[in-house]
Design a protein around this motif. Structure first.
Motif, PDB file in Angstrom:
ATOM      1  N   THR A  12       0.800  -1.226  -0.052  1.00  0.00           N
ATOM      2  CA  THR A  12      -0.091  -0.112  -0.056  1.00  0.00           C
ATOM      3  C   THR A  12       0.873   1.208   0.131  1.00  0.00           C
ATOM      4  O   THR A  12       0.561   2.300  -0.639  1.00  0.00           O
ATOM      5  CB  THR A  12      -0.943   0.061   1.250  1.00  0.00           C
ATOM      6  N   GLN A  80      -1.392  -1.114   8.519  1.00  0.00           N
ATOM      7  CA  GLN A  80      -1.849  -0.610   7.430  1.00  0.00           C
ATOM      8  C   GLN A  80      -1.719   0.959   7.383  1.00  0.00           C
ATOM      9  O   GLN A  80      -1.033   1.552   8.209  1.00  0.00           O
ATOM     10  CB  GLN A  80      -3.381  -0.765   7.798  1.00  0.00           C
ATOM     11  N   GLY A  82      -2.968   4.354   4.933  1.00  0.00           N
ATOM     12  CA  GLY A  82      -4.106   4.644   4.026  1.00  0.00           C
ATOM     13  C   GLY A  82      -4.998   6.024   4.601  1.00  0.00           C
ATOM     14  O   GLY A  82      -4.710   6.480   5.629  1.00  0.00           O
ATOM     15  N   THR A  83      -6.108   6.311   4.186  1.00  0.00           N
ATOM     16  CA  THR A  83      -7.059   7.371   4.425  1.00  0.00           C
ATOM     17  C   THR A  83      -7.817   6.876   5.611  1.00  0.00           C
ATOM     18  O   THR A  83      -7.707   5.431   5.930  1.00  0.00           O
ATOM     19  CB  THR A  83      -8.148   7.616   3.559  1.00  0.00           C
ATOM     20  N   ASP A  85     -10.842   6.194   6.114  1.00  0.00           N
ATOM     21  CA  ASP A  85     -11.794   5.181   5.850  1.00  0.00           C
ATOM     22  C   ASP A  85     -11.119   3.967   5.615  1.00  0.00           C
ATOM     23  O   ASP A  85     -11.623   2.588   5.693  1.00  0.00           O
ATOM     24  CB  ASP A  85     -12.926   5.664   4.715  1.00  0.00           C
ATOM     25  N   GLN A  86     -10.101   3.911   5.036  1.00  0.00           N
ATOM     26  CA  GLN A  86      -9.416   2.772   4.425  1.00  0.00           C
ATOM     27  C   GLN A  86      -8.891   1.958   5.744  1.00  0.00           C
ATOM     28  O   GLN A  86      -8.621   0.775   5.817  1.00  0.00           O
ATOM     29  CB  GLN A  86      -8.402   2.920   3.324  1.00  0.00           C
TER      30      GLN A  86
END
Length: 88
Positions: A12, A80, A82-83, A85-86
């Motif tokens: 990612t 993780q 990301g944004t 929400d991700q």
């Protein structure tokens, strides 16, 4: 204390960097350095996340990108990126 990465995290991160010339990795390095020096620094916006039986932590790279990690003993495993929400 060592920092480890999951394969998903690295994949990612690579995708995020592709769109911004490596800016995400540079910012990540800066924030991880800060985390190792003072995990309660306001610039990290550190907060605890409880996911079922898993306790994870989140820091903000900027106003958009979050990093989710867990402690394994004294080490940190980045899970993780990301944004909001991700990641959540």
């Amino acid at each position: 204390m060592e920092i480890h990465y999951t394969r998903e995290f690295l994949a990612t991160l690579k995708k995020l960097d592709k769109g911004n010339g490596g800016r995400t990795t540079k910012l990540l390095k800066k924030k991880l350095s800060l985390l190792l020096q003072d995990k309660y620094h306001n610039g990290l916006r550190l907060h605890k996340i409880e996911l079922d039986e898993l306790i994870a932590w989140s820091i903000s790279l900027d106003m958009k990108i979050r990093v989710l990690f867990v402690y394994e003993g004294k080490d940190i495993v980045l899970v993780q990126i990301g944004t909001h929400d991700q990641v959540y």
